[in-house]
Design an enzyme around this catalytic site. Structure first.
Site, PDB file in Angstrom:
ATOM      1  N   GLY A 177       0.758  -1.107   0.329  1.00  0.00           N
ATOM      2  CA  GLY A 177      -0.012  -0.161   0.031  1.00  0.00           C
ATOM      3  C   GLY A 177       1.098   1.141  -0.497  1.00  0.00           C
ATOM      4  O   GLY A 177       0.839   2.051   0.679  1.00  0.00           O
TER       5      GLY A 177
ATOM      6  N   THR B 235       1.334   3.557  -2.954  1.00  0.00           N
ATOM      7  CA  THR B 235       0.902   4.623  -3.621  1.00  0.00           C
ATOM      8  C   THR B 235       1.132   5.614  -3.197  1.00  0.00           C
ATOM      9  O   THR B 235       1.145   6.491  -4.237  1.00  0.00           O
ATOM     10  CB  THR B 235       0.202   4.448  -4.877  1.00  0.00           C
ATOM     11  OG1 THR B 235      -0.866   3.603  -4.218  1.00  0.00           O
ATOM     12  CG2 THR B 235       0.433   2.724  -5.840  1.00  0.00           C
TER      13      THR B 235
ATOM     14  N   ILE C   2       1.095   6.922   4.113  1.00  0.00           N
ATOM     15  CA  ILE C   2       2.126   6.785   5.279  1.00  0.00           C
ATOM     16  C   ILE C   2       2.927   6.273   3.547  1.00  0.00           C
ATOM     17  O   ILE C   2       4.560   5.847   4.443  1.00  0.00           O
ATOM     18  CB  ILE C   2       1.864   5.848   6.165  1.00  0.00           C
ATOM     19  CG1 ILE C   2       1.080   6.638   7.477  1.00  0.00           C
ATOM     20  CG2 ILE C   2       2.592   5.358   6.691  1.00  0.00           C
ATOM     21  CD1 ILE C   2       0.132   6.506   8.204  1.00  0.00           C
ATOM     22  N   GLY C   3       2.707   4.554   3.699  1.00  0.00           N
ATOM     23  CA  GLY C   3       3.662   4.132   2.895  1.00  0.00           C
ATOM     24  C   GLY C   3       4.910   4.372   1.646  1.00  0.00           C
ATOM     25  O   GLY C   3       4.879   3.633   1.507  1.00  0.00           O
TER      26      GLY C   3
ATOM     27  N   TYR D 100     -12.480  -1.719  12.835  1.00  0.00           N
ATOM     28  CA  TYR D 100     -10.500  -1.513  12.056  1.00  0.00           C
ATOM     29  C   TYR D 100      -9.848  -1.788  13.469  1.00  0.00           C
ATOM     30  O   TYR D 100      -8.888  -2.226  13.635  1.00  0.00           O
ATOM     31  CB  TYR D 100     -11.097  -0.261  12.005  1.00  0.00           C
ATOM     32  CG  TYR D 100      -9.459   0.230  11.565  1.00  0.00           C
ATOM     33  CD1 TYR D 100      -8.421   0.618  10.491  1.00  0.00           C
ATOM     34  CD2 TYR D 100      -9.332   1.895  12.606  1.00  0.00           C
ATOM     35  CE1 TYR D 100      -7.532   0.687  10.687  1.00  0.00           C
ATOM     36  CE2 TYR D 100      -7.423   2.332  12.660  1.00  0.00           C
ATOM     37  CZ  TYR D 100      -7.132   1.894  11.221  1.00  0.00           C
ATOM     38  OH  TYR D 100      -5.722   2.604  11.140  1.00  0.00           O
TER      39      TYR D 100
HETATM   40  N1  LIG Z   1      -3.520   8.196   8.162  1.00  0.00           N
HETATM   41  C1  LIG Z   1      -4.069   7.801   9.246  1.00  0.00           C
HETATM   42  O1  LIG Z   1      -4.109   8.494  10.095  1.00  0.00           O
HETATM   43  C2  LIG Z   1      -3.675   6.366  10.123  1.00  0.00           C
HETATM   44  C3  LIG Z   1      -3.329   6.007  11.547  1.00  0.00           C
HETATM   45  C4  LIG Z   1      -2.625   5.054  11.979  1.00  0.00           C
HETATM   46  C5  LIG Z   1      -2.875   4.480  11.097  1.00  0.00           C
HETATM   47  N2  LIG Z   1      -2.739   4.446   9.753  1.00  0.00           N
HETATM   48  C6  LIG Z   1      -2.425   2.928   9.121  1.00  0.00           C
HETATM   49  O2  LIG Z   1      -1.398   2.991   8.146  1.00  0.00           O
HETATM   50  C7  LIG Z   1      -1.702   2.693   7.153  1.00  0.00           C
HETATM   51  C8  LIG Z   1      -1.258   3.385   6.181  1.00  0.00           C
HETATM   52  O3  LIG Z   1      -2.792   4.415   6.364  1.00  0.00           O
HETATM   53  P1  LIG Z   1      -2.620   6.078   5.089  1.00  0.00           P
HETATM   54  O4  LIG Z   1      -3.161   6.622   5.424  1.00  0.00           O
HETATM   55  O5  LIG Z   1      -1.835   5.712   4.150  1.00  0.00           O
HETATM   56  O6  LIG Z   1      -3.482   4.685   4.484  1.00  0.00           O
HETATM   57  P2  LIG Z   1      -4.633   5.845   2.340  1.00  0.00           P
HETATM   58  O7  LIG Z   1      -4.043   6.759   1.971  1.00  0.00           O
HETATM   59  O8  LIG Z   1      -5.244   5.231   2.136  1.00  0.00           O
HETATM   60  O9  LIG Z   1      -3.507   4.651   1.187  1.00  0.00           O
HETATM   61  C9  LIG Z   1      -3.736   3.018   0.736  1.00  0.00           C
HETATM   62  C10 LIG Z   1      -2.739   2.311   0.094  1.00  0.00           C
HETATM   63  O10 LIG Z   1      -2.709   1.094  -0.227  1.00  0.00           O
HETATM   64  C11 LIG Z   1      -2.964   0.835  -1.263  1.00  0.00           C
HETATM   65  N3  LIG Z   1      -4.302  -0.439  -1.436  1.00  0.00           N
HETATM   66  C12 LIG Z   1      -5.703  -0.147  -0.630  1.00  0.00           C
HETATM   67  N4  LIG Z   1      -5.703  -1.733  -1.220  1.00  0.00           N
HETATM   68  C13 LIG Z   1      -4.536  -2.219  -1.436  1.00  0.00           C
HETATM   69  C14 LIG Z   1      -4.747  -3.788  -1.968  1.00  0.00           C
HETATM   70  N5  LIG Z   1      -5.972  -4.754  -1.740  1.00  0.00           N
HETATM   71  N6  LIG Z   1      -3.011  -4.599  -1.983  1.00  0.00           N
HETATM   72  C15 LIG Z   1      -2.394  -2.950  -2.720  1.00  0.00           C
HETATM   73  N7  LIG Z   1      -2.416  -1.620  -2.108  1.00  0.00           N
HETATM   74  C16 LIG Z   1      -3.774  -1.680  -2.010  1.00  0.00           C
HETATM   75  C17 LIG Z   1      -3.350   2.404  -2.250  1.00  0.00           C
HETATM   76  O11 LIG Z   1      -2.985   2.224  -3.537  1.00  0.00           O
HETATM   77  P3  LIG Z   1      -4.104   1.558  -4.097  1.00  0.00           P
HETATM   78  O12 LIG Z   1      -5.197   2.748  -4.283  1.00  0.00           O
HETATM   79  O13 LIG Z   1      -3.299   2.304  -5.113  1.00  0.00           O
HETATM   80  O14 LIG Z   1      -4.238   0.515  -4.591  1.00  0.00           O
HETATM   81  C18 LIG Z   1      -2.513   3.169  -1.282  1.00  0.00           C
HETATM   82  O15 LIG Z   1      -1.554   3.085  -1.768  1.00  0.00           O
HETATM   83  C19 LIG Z   1      -2.676   1.688   7.003  1.00  0.00           C
HETATM   84  O16 LIG Z   1      -2.266   0.562   7.729  1.00  0.00           O
HETATM   85  C20 LIG Z   1      -3.538   2.642   8.638  1.00  0.00           C
HETATM   86  O17 LIG Z   1      -4.670   2.010   9.001  1.00  0.00           O
HETATM   87  C21 LIG Z   1      -3.107   5.379   9.479  1.00  0.00           C
END
Ligand SMILES: NC(=O)c1ccc[n+]([C@@H]2O[C@H](COP(=O)([O-])OP(=O)(O)OC[C@H]3O[C@@H](n4cnc5c(N)ncnc54)[C@H](OP(=O)(O)O)[C@@H]3O)[C@@H](O)[C@H]2O)c1
Length: 205
Positions: free
Chosen positions: A14, A16, A19-20, A154
């Site tokens: 994840g 693209t 955080i990733g 979640y």
């Molecule tokens: N942001 C926060 O406030 C926060 C806080 C605590 C924990 N987290 C954790 O941090 C992590 C990242 O969060 P984020 O906010 O950066 O996420 P995000 O902005 O929603 O990004 C999600 C990423 O996952 C990819 N993705 C989604 N489904 C997929 C699949 N089935 N296979 C492969 N790639 C997939 C998406 O790429 P495509 O759409 O291109 O497939 C995108 O790159 C998550 O585990 C989240 O629970 C986030």
């Protein structure tokens, strides 16, 4: 702190956006070859183009695959047969009235947020231990320990990651492979923006 990861291959699920993507850039700047993962080939390619600007000269490998299922994991194994640093970052999040979360949704959160990470750990941990070096990181959340009423599904998935990482850490003890979780707090990402827009339109507890 200077960290030299040259000669190491990393996979960030994840990655693209959000955080990733930030983790992928940091690993690439430290010299690792980094697998950038998302579900769509074009989006992965666009992301690599933008990450390359932030980490000039880095080797970024496109890994377009939906890692939430067996097929996607098999595709990842084909594209990156050897991984030294696995960052299980992929996670979906959303809000729902706890009494209205369906069985299918509970299962989806478990499949995407927990089982995908377990599957990749099973895939790469044996090679890491054989080579005597590896790093596995799970991205958990403060919701793992402070469960929001509107995100029990979640929170459950993130609490499960703490259990999974602790167990695999014990399994890997003494091999040169470390396994950890990071409890991430609220972070402004495109995914969170979508989530907040969705929240303001809903009537939740
Ligand atoms: N942001 C926060 O406030 C926060 C806080 C605590 C924990 N987290 C954790 O941090 C992590 C990242 O969060 P984020 O906010 O950066 O996420 P995000 O902005 O929603 O990004 C999600 C990423 O996952 C990819 N993705 C989604 N489904 C997929 C699949 N089935 N296979 C492969 N790639 C997939 C998406 O790429 P495509 O759409 O291109 O497939 C995108 O790159 C998550 O585990 C989240 O629970 C986030």
């Amino acid at each position: 702190m200077q960290i030299d990861l040259s000669g190491r291959t990393a996979l960030v699920t994840g990655s693209t956006q959000g955080i990733g993507a930030a983790v992928a850039v940091a690993l690439a700047r430290a010299g690792a070859r980094v697998g950038v993962n998302g579900r769509d080939e074009r989006r992965v390619a666009e992301s690599i183009a933008s990450l390359a600007v932030q980490a000039p000269g880095a080797e970024l490998v496109p890994v377009a695959a939906d890692v939430s299922g067996d097929e996607g994991a098999a595709r990842v194994a084909e594209l990156l047969p050897q991984v030294d640093i696995l960052v299980n970052n992929l996670g979906v999040f959303g809000a729902a009235d706890p009494l209205e979360i369906t069985d299918a949704e509970w299962r989806r959160y478990f499949e995407v947020n927990v089982l995908a990470a377990v599957r990749l750990t099973r895939l790469y941990l044996p090679g890491m231990t054989e080579r005597g070096w590896g790093r596995i990181q799970y991205v958990a959340s403060d919701s793992a320990v402070a469960i929001p009423a509107e995100m029990i599904h979640y929170g459950m998935s993130k609490t499960a990651l703490l259990a999974v990482s602790r167990g695999f850490a014990k399994k890997a003890a003494g091999t040169g492979v470390t396994v950890n979780s990071v409890i991430a707090g609220p972070t402004h990402t495109a995914g969170v923006e979508d989530f907040v827009y969705e929240l303001v339109d809903r009537d939740l507890p």
